[in-house]
Design a protein around this motif. Sequence first.
Motif, PDB file in Angstrom:
ATOM      1  N   ALA A   1     -50.146 -25.901  39.457  1.00  0.00           N
ATOM      2  CA  ALA A   1     -50.184 -26.101  40.896  1.00  0.00           C
ATOM      3  C   ALA A   1     -50.609 -27.513  41.254  1.00  0.00           C
ATOM      4  CB  ALA A   1     -51.147 -25.102  41.536  1.00  0.00           C
ATOM      5  N   ASN A   2     -51.374 -28.119  40.384  1.00  0.00           N
ATOM      6  CA  ASN A   2     -51.952 -29.411  40.706  1.00  0.00           C
ATOM      7  C   ASN A   2     -52.160 -30.166  39.403  1.00  0.00           C
ATOM      8  OD1 ASN A   2     -53.296 -31.538  41.827  1.00  0.00           O
ATOM      9  ND2 ASN A   2     -55.044 -30.362  42.554  1.00  0.00           N
ATOM     10  N   GLY A   3     -51.294 -31.116  39.117  1.00  0.00           N
ATOM     11  CA  GLY A   3     -51.445 -31.875  37.888  1.00  0.00           C
ATOM     12  C   GLY A   3     -50.214 -32.688  37.575  1.00  0.00           C
ATOM     13  N   PHE A   4     -50.184 -33.183  36.361  1.00  0.00           N
ATOM     14  CA  PHE A   4     -49.090 -34.025  35.887  1.00  0.00           C
ATOM     15  C   PHE A   4     -48.395 -33.345  34.725  1.00  0.00           C
ATOM     16  CE2 PHE A   4     -52.518 -37.239  36.958  1.00  0.00           C
ATOM     17  CZ  PHE A   4     -52.081 -37.425  38.245  1.00  0.00           C
ATOM     18  N   GLN A   5     -47.171 -33.779  34.502  1.00  0.00           N
ATOM     19  CA  GLN A   5     -46.424 -33.242  33.384  1.00  0.00           C
ATOM     20  C   GLN A   5     -45.628 -34.373  32.743  1.00  0.00           C
ATOM     21  OE1 GLN A   5     -42.858 -30.575  33.955  1.00  0.00           O
ATOM     22  NE2 GLN A   5     -44.369 -29.096  33.198  1.00  0.00           N
ATOM     23  N   ILE A   6     -45.611 -34.390  31.421  1.00  0.00           N
ATOM     24  CA  ILE A   6     -44.730 -35.304  30.694  1.00  0.00           C
ATOM     25  C   ILE A   6     -43.722 -34.427  29.971  1.00  0.00           C
ATOM     26  CG2 ILE A   6     -44.517 -37.039  28.880  1.00  0.00           C
ATOM     27  CD1 ILE A   6     -47.363 -37.893  29.460  1.00  0.00           C
ATOM     28  N   TYR A   7     -42.455 -34.670  30.226  1.00  0.00           N
ATOM     29  CA  TYR A   7     -41.379 -33.961  29.543  1.00  0.00           C
ATOM     30  C   TYR A   7     -40.662 -34.977  28.683  1.00  0.00           C
ATOM     31  CZ  TYR A   7     -36.942 -31.549  28.775  1.00  0.00           C
ATOM     32  OH  TYR A   7     -35.847 -30.981  28.192  1.00  0.00           O
ATOM     33  N   ILE A   8     -40.563 -34.693  27.390  1.00  0.00           N
ATOM     34  CA  ILE A   8     -39.907 -35.614  26.468  1.00  0.00           C
ATOM     35  C   ILE A   8     -38.621 -34.953  26.000  1.00  0.00           C
ATOM     36  CG2 ILE A   8     -40.119 -36.876  24.293  1.00  0.00           C
ATOM     37  CD1 ILE A   8     -43.191 -36.643  24.737  1.00  0.00           C
ATOM     38  N   SER A   9     -37.523 -35.685  26.101  1.00  0.00           N
ATOM     39  CA  SER A   9     -36.235 -35.140  25.691  1.00  0.00           C
ATOM     40  C   SER A   9     -35.403 -36.222  25.011  1.00  0.00           C
ATOM     41  CB  SER A   9     -35.474 -34.583  26.892  1.00  0.00           C
ATOM     42  OG  SER A   9     -35.204 -35.614  27.821  1.00  0.00           O
ATOM     43  N   SER A  10     -34.498 -35.775  24.163  1.00  0.00           N
ATOM     44  CA  SER A  10     -33.573 -36.698  23.516  1.00  0.00           C
ATOM     45  C   SER A  10     -32.589 -37.235  24.531  1.00  0.00           C
ATOM     46  CB  SER A  10     -32.799 -35.991  22.405  1.00  0.00           C
ATOM     47  OG  SER A  10     -33.660 -35.628  21.374  1.00  0.00           O
ATOM     48  N   LYS A  11     -32.097 -38.409  24.269  1.00  0.00           N
ATOM     49  CA  LYS A  11     -31.137 -39.051  25.166  1.00  0.00           C
ATOM     50  C   LYS A  11     -29.739 -38.536  24.819  1.00  0.00           C
ATOM     51  CE  LYS A  11     -29.945 -43.576  26.885  1.00  0.00           C
ATOM     52  NZ  LYS A  11     -30.213 -45.004  26.762  1.00  0.00           N
ATOM     53  N   THR A  12     -29.420 -37.354  25.329  1.00  0.00           N
ATOM     54  CA  THR A  12     -28.102 -36.759  25.106  1.00  0.00           C
ATOM     55  C   THR A  12     -27.261 -36.949  26.363  1.00  0.00           C
ATOM     56  OG1 THR A  12     -28.783 -34.621  25.981  1.00  0.00           O
ATOM     57  CG2 THR A  12     -29.120 -34.992  23.603  1.00  0.00           C
ATOM     58  N   THR A  13     -25.988 -36.666  26.249  1.00  0.00           N
ATOM     59  CA  THR A  13     -25.102 -36.753  27.409  1.00  0.00           C
ATOM     60  C   THR A  13     -25.554 -35.794  28.502  1.00  0.00           C
ATOM     61  OG1 THR A  13     -23.262 -37.367  25.975  1.00  0.00           O
ATOM     62  CG2 THR A  13     -22.698 -36.567  28.176  1.00  0.00           C
ATOM     63  N   ASN A  14     -25.956 -34.580  28.118  1.00  0.00           N
ATOM     64  CA  ASN A  14     -26.434 -33.609  29.117  1.00  0.00           C
ATOM     65  C   ASN A  14     -27.650 -34.142  29.857  1.00  0.00           C
ATOM     66  OD1 ASN A  14     -24.452 -31.776  28.565  1.00  0.00           O
ATOM     67  ND2 ASN A  14     -25.716 -30.476  27.248  1.00  0.00           N
ATOM     68  N   GLN A  15     -28.601 -34.723  29.124  1.00  0.00           N
ATOM     69  CA  GLN A  15     -29.795 -35.271  29.768  1.00  0.00           C
ATOM     70  C   GLN A  15     -29.437 -36.461  30.648  1.00  0.00           C
ATOM     71  OE1 GLN A  15     -32.030 -32.607  29.527  1.00  0.00           O
ATOM     72  NE2 GLN A  15     -33.409 -34.321  29.800  1.00  0.00           N
ATOM     73  N   GLN A  16     -28.538 -37.325  30.198  1.00  0.00           N
ATOM     74  CA  GLN A  16     -28.113 -38.462  31.020  1.00  0.00           C
ATOM     75  C   GLN A  16     -27.483 -37.971  32.318  1.00  0.00           C
ATOM     76  OE1 GLN A  16     -25.707 -40.463  28.050  1.00  0.00           O
ATOM     77  NE2 GLN A  16     -27.201 -42.128  27.924  1.00  0.00           N
ATOM     78  N   ASN A  17     -26.643 -36.954  32.227  1.00  0.00           N
ATOM     79  CA  ASN A  17     -26.014 -36.390  33.425  1.00  0.00           C
ATOM     80  C   ASN A  17     -27.053 -35.773  34.355  1.00  0.00           C
ATOM     81  OD1 ASN A  17     -23.505 -37.169  32.516  1.00  0.00           O
ATOM     82  ND2 ASN A  17     -23.007 -35.159  31.662  1.00  0.00           N
ATOM     83  N   TYR A  18     -28.009 -35.059  33.779  1.00  0.00           N
ATOM     84  CA  TYR A  18     -29.079 -34.440  34.564  1.00  0.00           C
ATOM     85  C   TYR A  18     -29.847 -35.505  35.341  1.00  0.00           C
ATOM     86  CZ  TYR A  18     -33.630 -32.374  35.584  1.00  0.00           C
ATOM     87  OH  TYR A  18     -34.775 -31.972  36.215  1.00  0.00           O
ATOM     88  N   TYR A  19     -30.264 -36.572  34.672  1.00  0.00           N
ATOM     89  CA  TYR A  19     -31.045 -37.606  35.343  1.00  0.00           C
ATOM     90  C   TYR A  19     -30.213 -38.381  36.362  1.00  0.00           C
ATOM     91  CZ  TYR A  19     -35.013 -36.586  32.405  1.00  0.00           C
ATOM     92  OH  TYR A  19     -36.066 -35.951  31.802  1.00  0.00           O
ATOM     93  N   THR A  20     -28.941 -38.561  36.082  1.00  0.00           N
ATOM     94  CA  THR A  20     -28.070 -39.209  37.066  1.00  0.00           C
ATOM     95  C   THR A  20     -27.986 -38.365  38.327  1.00  0.00           C
ATOM     96  OG1 THR A  20     -26.766 -40.276  35.336  1.00  0.00           O
ATOM     97  CG2 THR A  20     -25.725 -40.067  37.499  1.00  0.00           C
ATOM     98  N   GLU A  21     -27.831 -37.054  38.162  1.00  0.00           N
ATOM     99  CA  GLU A  21     -27.779 -36.138  39.308  1.00  0.00           C
ATOM    100  C   GLU A  21     -29.101 -36.150  40.084  1.00  0.00           C
ATOM    101  OE1 GLU A  21     -27.610 -31.390  39.726  1.00  0.00           O
ATOM    102  OE2 GLU A  21     -25.966 -32.260  38.554  1.00  0.00           O
ATOM    103  N   GLN A  22     -30.216 -36.099  39.359  1.00  0.00           N
ATOM    104  CA  GLN A  22     -31.527 -36.139  40.007  1.00  0.00           C
ATOM    105  C   GLN A  22     -31.718 -37.440  40.771  1.00  0.00           C
ATOM    106  OE1 GLN A  22     -34.002 -33.708  40.134  1.00  0.00           O
ATOM    107  NE2 GLN A  22     -32.267 -32.527  39.385  1.00  0.00           N
ATOM    108  N   PHE A  23     -31.328 -38.541  40.148  1.00  0.00           N
ATOM    109  CA  PHE A  23     -31.507 -39.853  40.756  1.00  0.00           C
ATOM    110  C   PHE A  23     -30.647 -39.994  42.010  1.00  0.00           C
ATOM    111  CE2 PHE A  23     -30.757 -44.427  41.145  1.00  0.00           C
ATOM    112  CZ  PHE A  23     -32.069 -44.877  41.178  1.00  0.00           C
ATOM    113  N   ASN A  24     -29.426 -39.469  41.970  1.00  0.00           N
ATOM    114  CA  ASN A  24     -28.538 -39.561  43.137  1.00  0.00           C
ATOM    115  C   ASN A  24     -29.061 -38.771  44.321  1.00  0.00           C
ATOM    116  OD1 ASN A  24     -26.777 -41.278  41.856  1.00  0.00           O
ATOM    117  ND2 ASN A  24     -25.425 -39.648  41.145  1.00  0.00           N
ATOM    118  N   GLY A  25     -29.800 -37.682  44.072  1.00  0.00           N
ATOM    119  CA  GLY A  25     -30.349 -36.871  45.150  1.00  0.00           C
ATOM    120  C   GLY A  25     -31.775 -37.258  45.531  1.00  0.00           C
ATOM    121  N   ALA A  26     -32.257 -38.319  44.929  1.00  0.00           N
ATOM    122  CA  ALA A  26     -33.668 -38.680  45.109  1.00  0.00           C
ATOM    123  C   ALA A  26     -33.875 -39.615  46.295  1.00  0.00           C
ATOM    124  CB  ALA A  26     -34.183 -39.356  43.842  1.00  0.00           C
ATOM    125  N   THR A  27     -35.135 -39.660  46.723  1.00  0.00           N
ATOM    126  CA  THR A  27     -35.535 -40.605  47.758  1.00  0.00           C
ATOM    127  C   THR A  27     -36.560 -41.559  47.162  1.00  0.00           C
ATOM    128  OG1 THR A  27     -37.338 -39.180  48.493  1.00  0.00           O
ATOM    129  CG2 THR A  27     -35.203 -38.893  49.583  1.00  0.00           C
TER     130      THR A  27
END
Length: 191
Positions: free
Chosen positions: A104-130
């Motif tokens: 509910a209150n804290g930080f999180q570090i998520y570590i993932s390999s740089k795969t095509t799926n992850q690149q697509n995920y972050y691109t989608e997140q970044f495009n919808g971000a403020t």
Amino acid sequence: MSTKVKKIILILIILAILIGGYFLYKFISTKNPDKKANQTSNQIDNWKTYNNDKHNFFIKYPNDWTAEEIPNTNQSSVDENFYVNFLSPETIQSRKDNGITEIANGFQIYISSKTTNQQNYYTEQFNGATDKKSITVDNKTATAWNVIYAMGNPYTTLIDYNNLYFEITDLNSNHQSDGIYNKFLMSFHIE
């Protein structure tokens, strides 16, 4: 020279000295950013340190917080993907009181390999971000943004390094205003 002219000259000299002193003070205080960095560094020197030998990084977190590793349980994913949660005392208490496991209150570090799926995920997140911006963390370029999820408006910083993504998130942006997230983030180091 008349007494009146001498008084005016004296007043002008005093004003010039005061104005000059003010601008000198402003110049010196803006030229010395290390003072602020040293203050922040001193504030986190006594924090606990989380070390991750597998991915060669460490980060500092407040003494009254708890670090919790959550290994990847998805067998279809690569081995590198896992979470490290940093839980505030309020979250620990809430877990005890309510039997919940969410953060509910804290930080999180998520570590993932740089795969095509992850690149697509972050691109989608970044495009919808403020509030997107490029920042430097441990002398590496990182991208920071806000993303609106059902659970709130977390603030995320993504570090792309050595075929891994390090996603560091303040889950509810609670610690943007009190400065803890920035101190947490700036203590992150990849070895």
